[in-house]
Design an enzyme around this catalytic site. Sequence first.
Site, PDB file in Angstrom:
ATOM      1  N   GLN A 218       0.634  -0.841   0.249  1.00 17.96           N
ATOM      2  CA  GLN A 218      -0.099   0.005   0.392  1.00 17.96           C
ATOM      3  C   GLN A 218       1.191   1.931   0.296  1.00 17.96           C
ATOM      4  O   GLN A 218      -0.064   2.769   0.279  1.00 17.96           O
ATOM      5  CB  GLN A 218      -1.326  -0.294   1.122  1.00 17.96           C
ATOM      6  CG  GLN A 218      -1.974  -1.031   1.344  1.00 17.96           C
ATOM      7  CD  GLN A 218      -2.813  -0.839   1.948  1.00 17.96           C
ATOM      8  OE1 GLN A 218      -3.979  -1.535   1.937  1.00 17.96           O
ATOM      9  NE2 GLN A 218      -2.046  -1.196   3.693  1.00 17.96           N
ATOM     10  N   ASN A 247      -3.878   3.039  -0.190  1.00 22.97           N
ATOM     11  CA  ASN A 247      -3.314   2.495   1.640  1.00 22.97           C
ATOM     12  C   ASN A 247      -4.430   2.922   1.911  1.00 22.97           C
ATOM     13  O   ASN A 247      -5.624   3.656   2.374  1.00 22.97           O
ATOM     14  CB  ASN A 247      -2.864   4.344   1.821  1.00 22.97           C
ATOM     15  CG  ASN A 247      -2.372   4.164   3.556  1.00 22.97           C
ATOM     16  OD1 ASN A 247      -2.209   2.599   3.770  1.00 22.97           O
ATOM     17  ND2 ASN A 247      -2.299   4.432   3.593  1.00 22.97           N
ATOM     18  N   ASP A 391      -8.145  -6.139  14.733  1.00 22.69           N
ATOM     19  CA  ASP A 391      -7.640  -7.782  15.535  1.00 22.69           C
ATOM     20  C   ASP A 391      -8.890  -7.464  17.098  1.00 22.69           C
ATOM     21  O   ASP A 391      -9.154  -9.146  16.831  1.00 22.69           O
ATOM     22  CB  ASP A 391      -6.112  -7.892  15.623  1.00 22.69           C
ATOM     23  CG  ASP A 391      -5.415  -6.584  16.717  1.00 22.69           C
ATOM     24  OD1 ASP A 391      -6.112  -5.899  17.030  1.00 22.69           O
ATOM     25  OD2 ASP A 391      -3.962  -6.689  16.641  1.00 22.69           O
TER      26      ASP A 391
END
Length: 639
Positions: A218, A247, A391
């Site tokens: 990216q 990105n 996450d």
Amino acid sequence: MPGKTATPAPTTQAGAAAETRFTEHTPQGRLTAQRGLYAGPAPIVSKDLYAELEWGSAVRERAVITIEPASKVSGNTYFGRFPASYWQRWSTVTEVSVEAVVTGTGLLSMGASDVEGEPRVVAAEQVADVKQTKVTLTAQLDKFYDGGALWLDLETEGGQTLRVEQVRWTVEAPEKIRPTAVTICTMNRADDCLKNLQALAADVSSLETLDAIYVADQGTDLVESRDGFEQVAKDLADKLHYIKQPNLGGAGGFTRGLYEVAGHTATEHANVLFMDDDVLLEPDLVIRMTAFSNRAANPIIVGGQMLNLFHPNQLHVGAEYARLNTLEPGQPVEHSLTTADLLGVDEETLKPNRQERRLDAGYNGWWSCLIPYEVVQATGYPMPFFFQWDDAEYSYRARAHGFPTVTLPGAGVWHADFHMKDWDEWHRYFNLRNSIITAALHSPFNLNLLSRVLLAQLVRYLLGMQYGLSATLIKAVEDFLEGPEILRDGGVEAMKEIRRIRDQYPETKRHKATDVPGIASNDIGIINSAPRPSMQRLVLIKRVLDRVLGRSRFGLGAVPIDEANWWHIALFDTAVVTDANQEGVRVRSYDKVKMFDLAKRGAKVVQRLRKEGAAVQEQYKRAMPELTSRENWQRLYKL
């Protein structure tokens, strides 16, 4: 440094489909669960993390060890241990074997521990004058439910020499092997990313379960520009898929691997292994995590552990969870090792630092984390958070769908130490905003508690003369209150805007200690902090009053980062504070106008959060299925 432009590997410009078709494989014999290695992937890694010389002498190489006469080497080490407790709890495996090819004379024994770390021997074999002979020791996985591990010890007596190689821990293979794709998200870390591709290529013949490697680049300093890229592309051949895309942060980079695998799989039994671009990789991690996933009783997220790159003997944490409603990630699970010297001993028990007790993780960082395709089918894709908390959010969402996260000991990579990263950076915006969204989605979302947490943070930042960080917090809360629309572009505009906002505050800029604007280097002396106050609330009130009245104790001084606490910084007109990364300093100067303005704005937005938060929470919950859909990510990737 950038080199000549290399011939690219199989490449997709944000659009074209990869050629790999993921299908299950028929196993060839037993499944390798991990290899017995005797040296690390780089010279900075201590060989004692792999095998410890208890007495005598030995030559430890990556895949071979030679034991000299009257010597003993133990595999009761971080990478030498087989995590028996985790295999017993989460897999359908009932026994494990360790196999080795042996030359010479000596004793091979399989050691075991329990939840308290007490050792015992479960199998042993004496060999005499053998040459390239295969030795197999087997243990039942039936005494490890709460904790404990297995390992291989090697010993010789006087006059004996023993060479051991091709050490493999094996389990019975499943009927079919899951295909696995590694996904590396990278942005302007071309050299680091290339090193990890080279590490995988050097070991690719041993990584039998690895079907593909996706690199989502990216950045503007591209991995393909490096001299070594052409060779690694040849070495990895059709396994490598190099993708250049806009990105979209870590979330967008990692999700691309899930997106590609989901679009090119003939089976739901596939794995995607996320991996950071800037880690020092132990390639055996791929074997350990994929084997564990292949024999898991039910699909689970398998997390790898993080070791501290600047202190390679340290384990960051054994397993962690997040206190969602108070926005606190990275909390060690009870009984977890934390910033532990893996070659040292516990100060209380005086026992070696080993993660004997089995732990249940709340989530796992995406420095290395394996996600089965079944989880994606049931749970959806990650949130378009751009950066931070993606996450944790995904693990907690998956858990709600019946897929826990297991952090597997011995599956480790080295990542830059978190405590050496500065908190006062633009990414703090994403940390705060995304933590509030995650709390809204997966916690009781007690707005009174959350408001107190945010106000306490704001007061500490203002007393610490961190006005840019205060503005960052305010912007994060404001954008949360904007609702799901703030995530529509994947975070691109938010990144630009928070950088623009922070650029208005001088203390967000780093300087060399010998070149601080407007301050002579020789005039900056260290002024140390008093201990943490025993009556913090009274000290807080006093510091606030002093700030309101413009009173200070020190005009100018330097403050080490570990002493840059609010109660100390609030005593200065100007404090030159060391960055956590130790690469420079920030100049924090008292500004009454900014302090009052930010305090008013902060109080106002937190009051809005208290009133409007519940309604906004419902907006995020309604929007989550669309935000985490394949179609949304397809739109973001412009495919």
